[in-house]
Design an enzyme around this catalytic site. Sequence first.
Site, PDB file in Angstrom:
ATOM      1  N   HIS A 135      -9.173 -44.203  -3.287  1.00  0.00           N
ATOM      2  CA  HIS A 135      -9.183 -44.546  -2.032  1.00  0.00           C
ATOM      3  C   HIS A 135      -9.169 -45.942  -1.886  1.00  0.00           C
ATOM      4  CE1 HIS A 135     -11.099 -40.417  -0.729  1.00  0.00           C
ATOM      5  NE2 HIS A 135      -9.835 -40.657  -0.357  1.00  0.00           N
ATOM      6  N   GLU A 174     -12.530 -48.638  -1.538  1.00  0.00           N
ATOM      7  CA  GLU A 174     -13.588 -48.694  -2.435  1.00  0.00           C
ATOM      8  C   GLU A 174     -13.535 -49.444  -3.712  1.00  0.00           C
ATOM      9  OE1 GLU A 174     -13.808 -44.133  -2.897  1.00  0.00           O
ATOM     10  OE2 GLU A 174     -13.673 -44.057  -0.679  1.00  0.00           O
ATOM     11  N   ARG A 206      -7.582 -46.988   3.356  1.00  0.00           N
ATOM     12  CA  ARG A 206      -7.837 -45.961   2.419  1.00  0.00           C
ATOM     13  C   ARG A 206      -6.857 -45.083   1.888  1.00  0.00           C
ATOM     14  NH1 ARG A 206     -12.224 -41.606   2.753  1.00  0.00           N
ATOM     15  NH2 ARG A 206     -11.188 -39.465   2.741  1.00  0.00           N
ATOM     16  N   HIS A 261     -15.835 -43.001  -6.777  1.00  0.00           N
ATOM     17  CA  HIS A 261     -15.475 -43.219  -5.563  1.00  0.00           C
ATOM     18  C   HIS A 261     -16.811 -44.107  -5.156  1.00  0.00           C
ATOM     19  CE1 HIS A 261     -12.453 -40.265  -4.219  1.00  0.00           C
ATOM     20  NE2 HIS A 261     -12.702 -39.546  -5.159  1.00  0.00           N
ATOM     21  N   GLU A 297     -20.197 -41.061  -6.472  1.00  0.00           N
ATOM     22  CA  GLU A 297     -20.004 -41.912  -5.314  1.00  0.00           C
ATOM     23  C   GLU A 297     -20.812 -43.076  -5.732  1.00  0.00           C
ATOM     24  OE1 GLU A 297     -18.280 -41.757  -2.610  1.00  0.00           O
ATOM     25  OE2 GLU A 297     -17.706 -39.844  -2.468  1.00  0.00           O
TER      26      GLU A 297
END
Length: 417
Positions: free
Chosen positions: A176, A179, A234, A304, A378
């Site tokens: 993405h 990020e 994104r 991510h 994440e």
Amino acid sequence: MRFILPVGLIATTLAIAPVRFDREKVLRVKPQDEKQANIIKELAETNQLDFWYPDAAHHVAANMTIDFRVSEKESQSIQSSLDQNKMHYEILIHNLQEEIEKQFDVKEDIPGRHSYAKYSNWDKIVSWTEKMVHKHPKMVSRIKIGTTAEDNPLYILKIGKRDERRKAIFMDCGIHAREWISPAFCQWFVYQAAKTYGKNKIMTKLLDRMNFYVLPVFNVDGYIWSWTQNRMWRKNRSKNQNSNCIGTDINRNFNASWDSFPNTKNPCAEIYRGPEPESEKETKAVTDFIRNHLKSIKAYITFHSYSQMLLFPYGYTSKLPPNHKDLAKVAKIGTDVLSTRYETHYIYGPIASTIYPTSGSSLDWAYNLGIKHTFAFELRDKGKFGFLLPESQIKPTCKETLLAVKFIAKYILKHTS
């Protein structure tokens, strides 16, 4: 000459100015019940809300923390709606443009030298890949696995000795575009692996016995666009048939229950799955590479941001995978190890119940292909800065994450055949 000048002027005015986010806000709301959750969903239908967490309105549920971006024009009416419905909210970011500019809070060390404490644009990352190969020819090699929709190269760095038969771990960053902390980590990992080989006991053992395939930027076109045109972009940049909306969410484009969520069908949605599984050149390049190296790849790790979680399958079902206990054990110790450096707290668990249900993700696809240890990080933070993590947090984020990745790699070396 008289006719040429206006054409020249038109050409300059047509050059796209980057999107600005002056006085745009990021709000955090925690709906207390189903009624309040539905109010947010209704607001999303009538306003242009950019969901930061979760990544789409349909995931919104009671007692979930919801972060979304609103334009200056709409923020007043949205805040009024929340007030009228007695919904408590917090303003995480008051002026998004200011936060975008404040991201770059680290001064360049030495001009010309690659800085691991700063965010790097795509051109810098390409020249960095060349430098790494040149500096560590016995340890690092660069493989072009394909090209993107806009014909940019997709490069993997292979770290380790030349033997293809050894166990390997595949890692990717930047699926993405917005990020940015994710590609920063892949660069840090390669740098640390090459630099500490022969000095650090764990890294030396790992690289003596296994290979790492690292894709520093998966979504190259989107990443470039997030630097040059729209910091909040994104998806990738592929054109969609019968729609003016650009881009597919690469992490909904894998052949893992690809068709199970109807809300991923809209080309204008941030989570658009694409016209078919592996329709995107980026997805296809990666899936082909992994399939061709399936004998050796024992783990798949994708990075991510944000929310500080360590996730494993499944995303498309609440059913637990057969080796759930094993994955949970690795994730638990991984998050414990990560927290030893700066006491950063991560939670862990299956995607569907820990973050939200997803279809067509790379993680589930890799698991179903037969790679039985697949994880998604994440990274920082928990929403104070969201996607706009300041550069001053790059190194701490990378250092703590590296501890967890080294633990996972050690586990793979010892416990997989």
